[in-house]
Design a protein around this motif. Structure first.
Motif, PDB file in Angstrom:
ATOM      1  N   ARG A  72       1.121  16.194  14.346  1.00  0.00           N
ATOM      2  CA  ARG A  72       1.658  16.277  15.697  1.00  0.00           C
ATOM      3  C   ARG A  72       2.346  14.970  16.062  1.00  0.00           C
ATOM      4  O   ARG A  72       1.944  13.891  15.623  1.00  0.00           O
ATOM      5  N   ASP A  73       3.389  15.091  16.877  1.00  0.00           N
ATOM      6  CA  ASP A  73       4.110  13.951  17.423  1.00  0.00           C
ATOM      7  C   ASP A  73       4.173  14.182  18.927  1.00  0.00           C
ATOM      8  O   ASP A  73       5.081  14.859  19.421  1.00  0.00           O
ATOM      9  N   ASN A  74       3.196  13.635  19.620  1.00  0.00           N
ATOM     10  CA  ASN A  74       3.122  13.890  21.064  1.00  0.00           C
ATOM     11  C   ASN A  74       4.326  13.319  21.807  1.00  0.00           C
ATOM     12  O   ASN A  74       4.746  13.881  22.826  1.00  0.00           O
ATOM     13  N   ALA A  75       4.883  12.233  21.302  1.00  0.00           N
ATOM     14  CA  ALA A  75       6.055  11.647  21.957  1.00  0.00           C
ATOM     15  C   ALA A  75       7.247  12.601  21.919  1.00  0.00           C
ATOM     16  O   ALA A  75       8.080  12.598  22.830  1.00  0.00           O
ATOM     17  N   ARG A  76       7.315  13.394  20.867  1.00  0.00           N
ATOM     18  CA  ARG A  76       8.385  14.386  20.746  1.00  0.00           C
ATOM     19  C   ARG A  76       7.937  15.775  21.193  1.00  0.00           C
ATOM     20  O   ARG A  76       8.698  16.737  21.062  1.00  0.00           O
ATOM     21  N   SER A  77       6.696  15.875  21.672  1.00  0.00           N
ATOM     22  CA  SER A  77       6.150  17.164  22.135  1.00  0.00           C
ATOM     23  C   SER A  77       6.290  18.237  21.065  1.00  0.00           C
ATOM     24  O   SER A  77       6.653  19.389  21.365  1.00  0.00           O
ATOM     25  N   THR A  78       5.982  17.861  19.839  1.00  0.00           N
ATOM     26  CA  THR A  78       6.175  18.779  18.730  1.00  0.00           C
ATOM     27  C   THR A  78       5.006  18.706  17.754  1.00  0.00           C
ATOM     28  O   THR A  78       4.481  17.623  17.487  1.00  0.00           O
ATOM     29  N   VAL A  79       4.617  19.860  17.253  1.00  0.00           N
ATOM     30  CA  VAL A  79       3.644  19.971  16.166  1.00  0.00           C
ATOM     31  C   VAL A  79       4.350  20.586  14.969  1.00  0.00           C
ATOM     32  O   VAL A  79       5.159  21.508  15.121  1.00  0.00           O
ATOM     33  N   TYR A  80       4.028  20.072  13.801  1.00  0.00           N
ATOM     34  CA  TYR A  80       4.681  20.530  12.573  1.00  0.00           C
ATOM     35  C   TYR A  80       3.669  21.178  11.642  1.00  0.00           C
ATOM     36  O   TYR A  80       2.494  20.831  11.622  1.00  0.00           O
ATOM     37  N   LEU A  81       4.166  22.115  10.847  1.00  0.00           N
ATOM     38  CA  LEU A  81       3.381  22.694   9.765  1.00  0.00           C
ATOM     39  C   LEU A  81       4.222  22.602   8.505  1.00  0.00           C
ATOM     40  O   LEU A  81       5.192  23.348   8.338  1.00  0.00           O
ATOM     41  N   GLN A  82       3.873  21.653   7.645  1.00  0.00           N
ATOM     42  CA  GLN A  82       4.546  21.504   6.360  1.00  0.00           C
ATOM     43  C   GLN A  82       3.903  22.457   5.369  1.00  0.00           C
ATOM     44  O   GLN A  82       2.692  22.384   5.130  1.00  0.00           O
ATOM     45  N   MET A  83       4.698  23.333   4.814  1.00  0.00           N
ATOM     46  CA  MET A  83       4.188  24.355   3.895  1.00  0.00           C
ATOM     47  C   MET A  83       4.810  24.144   2.528  1.00  0.00           C
ATOM     48  O   MET A  83       6.033  24.278   2.370  1.00  0.00           O
ATOM     49  N   ASN A  84       3.987  23.808   1.553  1.00  0.00           N
ATOM     50  CA  ASN A  84       4.438  23.585   0.185  1.00  0.00           C
ATOM     51  C   ASN A  84       3.842  24.636  -0.744  1.00  0.00           C
ATOM     52  O   ASN A  84       2.891  25.330  -0.384  1.00  0.00           O
ATOM     53  N   SER A  85       4.406  24.732  -1.930  1.00  0.00           N
ATOM     54  CA  SER A  85       3.918  25.674  -2.952  1.00  0.00           C
ATOM     55  C   SER A  85       3.743  27.064  -2.356  1.00  0.00           C
ATOM     56  O   SER A  85       2.705  27.715  -2.545  1.00  0.00           O
ATOM     57  N   LEU A  86       4.742  27.516  -1.659  1.00  0.00           N
ATOM     58  CA  LEU A  86       4.651  28.796  -0.958  1.00  0.00           C
ATOM     59  C   LEU A  86       4.517  29.961  -1.932  1.00  0.00           C
ATOM     60  O   LEU A  86       5.088  29.945  -3.043  1.00  0.00           O
ATOM     61  N   LYS A  87       3.753  30.957  -1.505  1.00  0.00           N
ATOM     62  CA  LYS A  87       3.483  32.141  -2.313  1.00  0.00           C
ATOM     63  C   LYS A  87       3.967  33.375  -1.563  1.00  0.00           C
ATOM     64  O   LYS A  87       4.055  33.363  -0.323  1.00  0.00           O
ATOM     65  N   PRO A  88       4.245  34.460  -2.260  1.00  0.00           N
ATOM     66  CA  PRO A  88       4.662  35.691  -1.567  1.00  0.00           C
ATOM     67  C   PRO A  88       3.663  36.132  -0.496  1.00  0.00           C
ATOM     68  O   PRO A  88       4.068  36.664   0.544  1.00  0.00           O
ATOM     69  N   GLU A  89       2.395  35.881  -0.728  1.00  0.00           N
ATOM     70  CA  GLU A  89       1.377  36.288   0.252  1.00  0.00           C
ATOM     71  C   GLU A  89       1.401  35.436   1.519  1.00  0.00           C
ATOM     72  O   GLU A  89       0.678  35.726   2.477  1.00  0.00           O
ATOM     73  N   ASP A  90       2.210  34.376   1.549  1.00  0.00           N
ATOM     74  CA  ASP A  90       2.390  33.594   2.771  1.00  0.00           C
ATOM     75  C   ASP A  90       3.422  34.229   3.705  1.00  0.00           C
ATOM     76  O   ASP A  90       3.604  33.757   4.834  1.00  0.00           O
ATOM     77  N   THR A  91       4.097  35.271   3.249  1.00  0.00           N
ATOM     78  CA  THR A  91       5.099  35.945   4.062  1.00  0.00           C
ATOM     79  C   THR A  91       4.467  36.533   5.318  1.00  0.00           C
ATOM     80  O   THR A  91       3.497  37.278   5.256  1.00  0.00           O
ATOM     81  N   ALA A  92       5.012  36.152   6.471  1.00  0.00           N
ATOM     82  CA  ALA A  92       4.477  36.599   7.751  1.00  0.00           C
ATOM     83  C   ALA A  92       5.332  36.026   8.873  1.00  0.00           C
ATOM     84  O   ALA A  92       6.192  35.167   8.641  1.00  0.00           O
ATOM     85  N   VAL A  93       5.066  36.497  10.084  1.00  0.00           N
ATOM     86  CA  VAL A  93       5.583  35.844  11.285  1.00  0.00           C
ATOM     87  C   VAL A  93       4.576  34.771  11.679  1.00  0.00           C
ATOM     88  O   VAL A  93       3.390  35.059  11.861  1.00  0.00           O
ATOM     89  N   TYR A  94       5.061  33.547  11.801  1.00  0.00           N
ATOM     90  CA  TYR A  94       4.205  32.415  12.152  1.00  0.00           C
ATOM     91  C   TYR A  94       4.426  32.057  13.621  1.00  0.00           C
ATOM     92  O   TYR A  94       5.564  31.873  14.055  1.00  0.00           O
TER      93      TYR A  94
END
Length: 125
Positions: A72-94
């Protein structure tokens, strides 16, 4: 207007990476834990990860541990989710959501009161 807006989704090949962003407006992001959830077609919504409002403690569901990183970067009012080594089963609406409670965050959707509209992640060759 209190709002969360996700971005960064898209189509990626297996093994690839994406970084999702959750931008807050109309409220102080620092006063909320933020969770990431996903829902695939025909499946129930699943709590993927969250980061607490204090000290930045985190949670990851077992299937993404070691592959996803929340920050999270509260100064930018933003939270991030870094997703690596993605798999087909990660397919979804986030979607991201905000929880005003103190203490460790968790994957129970009922504690989250403000939700974004979601961003599609598709992992396919």
């Amino acid at each position: 207007q209190v709002q969360l807006v996700e971005s960064g989704g898209g189509l990626v090949q297996p093994g690839g990476s994406l970084r999702l962003s959750c931008a807050a407006s109309g409220f102080n992001l620092g006063n909320y834990a933020i969770g990431w959830f996903r829902q695939a077609p025909g499946k129930e919504r699943e709590g993927v990860s969250c980061i607490s409002r204090s000290y930045g403690s985190t949670y990851y569901t077992s299937s993404v541990k070691g592959r996803f990183t929340i920050s999270r970067d509260n100064a930018r009012s933003t939270v991030y989710l870094q997703m690596n080594s993605l798999k087909p089963e990660d397919t979804a609406v986030y979607s991201c959501a905000a929880d005003p409670r103190f203490g460790p965050c968790g994957p129970a959707a009922s504690f989250y009161g403000t939700w974004g509209q979601g961003t599609q992640v598709t992992v396919s060759s």
